[in-house]
Design a protein around this motif. Structure first.
Motif, PDB file in Angstrom:
ATOM      1  N   GLU A  15       0.784  -1.235   0.000  1.00  0.00           N
ATOM      2  CA  GLU A  15       0.000   0.000   0.000  1.00  0.00           C
ATOM      3  C   GLU A  15       0.818   1.287   0.000  1.00  0.00           C
ATOM      4  OE1 GLU A  15      -3.788  -1.990   2.377  1.00  0.00           O
ATOM      5  OE2 GLU A  15      -2.438  -0.627   3.444  1.00  0.00           O
ATOM      6  N   SER A 159       4.216   1.422  -5.582  1.00  0.00           N
ATOM      7  CA  SER A 159       4.216   0.985  -4.186  1.00  0.00           C
ATOM      8  C   SER A 159       5.577   0.363  -3.875  1.00  0.00           C
ATOM      9  CB  SER A 159       3.099  -0.030  -3.953  1.00  0.00           C
ATOM     10  OG  SER A 159       3.363  -1.181  -4.720  1.00  0.00           O
ATOM     11  N   ALA A 188      -6.512  -3.356  -4.376  1.00  0.00           N
ATOM     12  CA  ALA A 188      -6.651  -1.967  -4.825  1.00  0.00           C
ATOM     13  C   ALA A 188      -7.953  -1.772  -5.598  1.00  0.00           C
ATOM     14  CB  ALA A 188      -5.452  -1.573  -5.683  1.00  0.00           C
TER      15      ALA A 188
END
Length: 193
Positions: A15, A159, A188
């Protein structure tokens, strides 16, 4: 956390946005801290073998540290790591004319002198892997010296795991990376909807 094989991967790895901006941090991860780079047991004989090829790239202080301490040390935590110069930067660090820390092992690899790129822990950074008896923990090592990398990551949209793709494949294999990528993209898409 998610589990892939015997690895527990922190959600932060998937994330958090991250892309190194070495022009801003100047390679501080190779200079700051109390320990050298963590080394795997299989890397210890490699460091001894490649040292003569890496040595011409090193600074006199780094050479002195290796000559005195060895190509690796057992640090105060009991783990193997790279030796340090004056309890500060990694012995294998050199600095360019702008003061940016560069890995002399990687420089020798780039020049085709050796086939070993650098310790996998350095290649994986900011990911740190901790081994436990039945699993490995794969975590994002959040450190204020990497704030520029977090800002740059917001620009690139990468990320942590995407930034470290090549290193993750080197450490765990392509199948592991593909599974991680699939899980992260699935998570996501659920967040976006």
């Amino acid at each position: 956390m998610i589990q892939i094989e015997d690895k527990l991967v922190s959600m932060d790895v998937m994330e958090q946005l991250f892309t190194c901006d070495i022009s801003k941090c100047k390679g501080a991860c190779c200079v700051e801290g109390e320990l050298g780079a963590p080394l795997e047991k299989k890397e210890l004989p490699i460091l001894k073998k490649i040292y003569p090829e890496v040595k011409p790239y090193m600074r006199p202080e780094g050479i002195a540290a290796v000559e005195e301490q060895g190509t690796h040390v057992v640090d105060f935590t009991g783990d193997d790591s790279t030796p340090l110069v004056n309890d500060r930067e990694c012995a294998y660090v050199a600095f360019d004319d702008k003061g940016v820390a560069l890995c002399t092992i990687e420089q020798a690899w780039r020049d085709g002198k050796i086939s070993f790129r650098k310790p996998v822990s350095c290649h994986l950074y900011p990911i740190r892997v901790t081994k436990f008896p039945t699993f490995e923990a794969v975590n994002y090592d959040r450190w204020d010296i990497c704030s520029a990398a977090c800002s740059h990551g917001a620009t690139t949209g990468l990320s942590v795991y995407q930034f470290a793709k090549e290193a993750i494949i080197r450490k765990f294999g392509e199948k592991f990376y593909d599974t991680l990528d699939e899980i992260a993209k699935d998570m996501a898409s659920k967040t976006d909807s």
